[in-house]
Write an enzyme that holds these catalytic residues in place. Sequence first.
Site, PDB file in Angstrom:
ATOM      1  N   CYS A 129      29.339-116.177 -36.981  1.00 30.03           N
ATOM      2  CA  CYS A 129      30.719-115.691 -36.847  1.00 30.03           C
ATOM      3  C   CYS A 129      31.170-115.705 -35.387  1.00 30.03           C
ATOM      4  O   CYS A 129      32.349-115.890 -35.110  1.00 30.03           O
ATOM      5  CB  CYS A 129      30.841-114.263 -37.369  1.00 30.03           C
ATOM      6  SG  CYS A 129      30.428-114.067 -39.096  1.00 30.03           S
ATOM      7  N   HIS A 141      32.849-114.804 -46.593  1.00 32.48           N
ATOM      8  CA  HIS A 141      33.040-116.091 -45.919  1.00 32.48           C
ATOM      9  C   HIS A 141      31.848-116.989 -46.272  1.00 32.48           C
ATOM     10  O   HIS A 141      30.712-116.498 -46.376  1.00 32.48           O
ATOM     11  CB  HIS A 141      33.039-115.924 -44.387  1.00 32.48           C
ATOM     12  CG  HIS A 141      34.348-115.537 -43.791  1.00 32.48           C
ATOM     13  ND1 HIS A 141      34.445-114.664 -42.738  1.00 32.48           N
ATOM     14  CD2 HIS A 141      35.626-115.921 -44.070  1.00 32.48           C
ATOM     15  CE1 HIS A 141      35.716-114.514 -42.392  1.00 32.48           C
ATOM     16  NE2 HIS A 141      36.448-115.267 -43.188  1.00 32.48           N
TER      17      HIS A 141
HETATM   18  N1  ARG Z   1      35.824-108.376 -39.451  1.00 26.43           N
HETATM   19  C1  ARG Z   1      35.936-109.802 -39.580  1.00 26.43           C
HETATM   20  C2  ARG Z   1      36.700-110.133 -40.848  1.00 26.43           C
HETATM   21  O1  ARG Z   1      36.517-109.470 -41.828  1.00 26.43           O
HETATM   22  C3  ARG Z   1      34.588-110.450 -39.580  1.00 26.43           C
HETATM   23  C4  ARG Z   1      34.632-111.944 -39.573  1.00 26.43           C
HETATM   24  C5  ARG Z   1      33.290-112.596 -39.687  1.00 26.43           C
HETATM   25  N2  ARG Z   1      33.369-113.976 -39.440  1.00 26.43           N
HETATM   26  C6  ARG Z   1      32.719-114.928 -40.118  1.00 26.43           C
HETATM   27  N3  ARG Z   1      32.800-116.146 -39.722  1.00 26.43           N
HETATM   28  N4  ARG Z   1      32.070-114.658 -41.220  1.00 26.43           N
HETATM   29  O2  ARG Z   1      37.487-111.057 -40.880  1.00 26.43           O
END
Ligand code: ARG
Length: 299
Positions: free
Chosen positions: A292, A194
């Site tokens: 996150c 991300h």
């Molecule tokens: N386990 C989640 C996923 O893989 C973690 C999300 C993390 N969020 C972020 N904004 N980076 O989607």
Amino acid sequence: MREKHGGERIRAPTMRVMTLTEPLVTSATRTPATKTVLMCRPDHFTVSYRINPWMFPQNPTDTAKAVAQWEVLHDTYVGLGFDVKLIDPIPGLPDMVYAANGGFTLDGVAYGASFTYPERQPEGPAYMDWFAANGFQVAVPKEINEGEGDFLLVGDVILAGTGFRSANDSHGELGRIFDRPVVSLNLVNPSYYHLDTAIAVLDDRPESANIAYLPSAFDEPSLEILRERFPDAIIVTEEDAAVLGLNSFSDGYNIVIASRAKDFERQLRERGFNPIGVDLSELLRGGGGVKCCTLELRA
Ligand code: ARG
């Protein structure tokens, strides 16, 4: 009787030489903005599937520890004077704690999320329901996108990540909905899947906009864009990025970061920011950190 001054030595005025390591901006010149954020208590947090390299479902998680660590983050925001809103966690959606992925809000409009992996897809409508019930005009997405995980407002532009989650077509959809320039950036390292794991927004105000980033997370054309737009950006170490140090939340002065990101902390201090370290080690096991767990609400 007159006092004698004759014996006093004249002292040269103290001269300070500016060194390269001295901060150009002092903390006195930075001001915090008031933030409104949405968070989701990790009451149902666990790692039961694997959709990023950080997740190991075979390792047991400690939900109570996740909640306790999340509460520190929550209370830190409250202590900074943020307006913190909460969305009810839903059983069976263990990643819902990562509220940043729930959408992208600006000018009272919420662009809903449409998740890449089926495990998280029910979160999209849940967040959209919350936005609608809380005064946002909801734009239902046609394209796959994971909200503020991949979209970061910095000054007058929205930086938009692609490569692992949000589809390139969502960048066009985003630009049309908000009528703002969108700058597409390609992520190349699956650990930084991300955009908010590879870029930290230090200040989103147009007059003082700046970021920190991890160069190795981007392809060369994207790096050229970042270098040109943000010549004063902080470059973080691989070590700091590997504890999701970039996954931080700033009000323009105070920056809540992973407490283990020590060099990032030092660089922030040098630039006149006030880094505040928190430990979200349990939530890191789902592949998420401070940012996150935080969705900014821009009414
Ligand atoms: N386990 C989640 C996923 O893989 C973690 C999300 C993390 N969020 C972020 N904004 N980076 O989607």
